[in-house]
Each structure stands twice: as structure tokens, then as C-alpha cells.
Scaffold this motif. Structure first.
Motif, short mmCIF file in Angstrom:
data_model
loop_
_atom_site.label_atom_id
_atom_site.label_comp_id
_atom_site.label_asym_id
_atom_site.label_seq_id
_atom_site.Cartn_x
_atom_site.Cartn_y
_atom_site.Cartn_z
N ASP A 1 0.83 -1.19 0.00
CA ASP A 1 0.00 0.00 0.00
C ASP A 1 0.87 1.24 0.00
O ASP A 1 2.09 1.19 0.09
N GLY A 2 0.28 2.39 -0.05
CA GLY A 2 0.98 3.68 -0.16
C GLY A 2 1.78 4.02 1.06
O GLY A 2 2.85 4.62 0.98
N LYS A 3 1.23 3.65 2.26
CA LYS A 3 1.96 3.97 3.49
C LYS A 3 3.26 3.19 3.58
O LYS A 3 4.29 3.73 3.97
N TYR B 1 7.00 4.61 3.64
CA TYR B 1 7.90 4.25 4.73
C TYR B 1 9.24 3.77 4.17
O TYR B 1 10.31 4.19 4.62
N TYR B 2 9.24 2.86 3.19
CA TYR B 2 10.47 2.36 2.58
C TYR B 2 11.23 3.47 1.87
O TYR B 2 12.47 3.51 1.88
N GLY B 3 10.52 4.36 1.27
CA GLY B 3 11.17 5.50 0.59
C GLY B 3 11.87 6.40 1.59
O GLY B 3 12.98 6.89 1.36
N ALA B 4 11.21 6.64 2.76
CA ALA B 4 11.80 7.48 3.81
C ALA B 4 13.04 6.80 4.39
O ALA B 4 14.07 7.44 4.66
N VAL B 5 12.97 5.48 4.62
CA VAL B 5 14.13 4.74 5.15
C VAL B 5 15.27 4.79 4.14
O VAL B 5 16.45 5.01 4.51
#
Length: 134
Positions: free
Chosen positions: A2-4, A8-12
Motif C-alpha cells: 500500500d501507499g503507506k 515508509y520504505y522511501g523514507a528509510v
């Protein structure tokens, strides 16, 4: 996914990228500083070597030789005038030896002049001893 979770993976991934970038920058700065210190030390060592060689070449060209001074003469009780007299006598004797070796004076003349120098030196030494006793 999902988008969240994607966010989250993009921010990490972005945080890891920033962390690695900061780490590489710090290591690079430390290496740059170390390189600057090493190159400064090497530059000073080379400069000191050049100055030493220039000093030795200048003293060699001017005819004075500091290498003949030994450590024992520092605490010597003789006066500076007696030391300079001894040095002058040695220079005259060396000059006579060189003239003899180069064939400028005969053996008889060399022996006569050396004998004269030694007599003068003995007289000077007696004179210095009398001065010390006074």
C-alpha cells in the motif's frame, strides 16, 4: 504494497542515503586533514634539508668547516685566543703540507718551515701557560 508502506520504505532509503552521504563526507574531511598534515610535515622536512645543504655548501665554499669542532671542546678550559692560535697554526701547517704535496716547495724547505712552525707553537704554548699561572 500500500501507499503507506511504500512511503515508509522511501523514507528509510532516503535516510540511509543521507547517512551514507554524511559518513562519506566526514571520512573524506578526515582524510583531507590527514593528507594536509602529512604534506606539511614532508614540505618542512624537505625545506630543512635544502637549508642544511645550502648552509654546508656555503661553509664549504667559504673555507670554514664546522665538522672539525668536536664535542669535547665545549667544556675546554682554554681561552678562545689560544684556540684561535692553535687553529691558525694548524692551517699554516696544512698549507705547508699541501704546498709540499703539490711540489711547490722542496722537502728540505718543507722540513725547515714545519720545524719553524713547531718552535713557534711551543713558544706560544709556554706563553699561554705563563699567562694561566698569573
Amino acid at each position: 504494497m500500500d501507499g503507506k508502506q511504500a512511503l515508509y520504505y522511501g523514507a528509510v532509503a532516503l535516510a540511509v542515503l543521507i547517512g551514507v552521504s554524511v559518513l562519506v563526507s566526514v571520512v573524506s574531511a578526515i582524510l583531507s586533514l590527514a593528507w594536509a598534515v602529512i604534506s606539511g610535515v614532508v614540505t618542512l622536512a624537505v625545506l630543512a634539508g635544502v637549508v642544511y645543504v645550502a648552509y654546508k655548501a656555503g661553509s664549504w665554499l667559504s673555507g670554514s668547516d664546522d665538522a672539525s669542532v668536536d664535542a669535547g671542546s665545549i667544556g675546554d678550559s682554554r681561552s678562545s685566543s689560544s684556540t684561535s692560535t692553535d687553529d691558525a697554526a694548524e692551517r699554516r701547517q696544512d698549507r705547508l703540507r699541501r704546498q709540499y704535496v703539490e711540489g711547490q716547495i722542496s722537502e728540505a724547505e718543507f722540513e725547515r718551515r714545519i720545524e719553524s712552525e713547531l718552535e713557534t707553537e711551543e713558544f706560544d704554548e709556554l706563553d699561554r701557560e705563563l699567562e694561566r699561572e698569573r
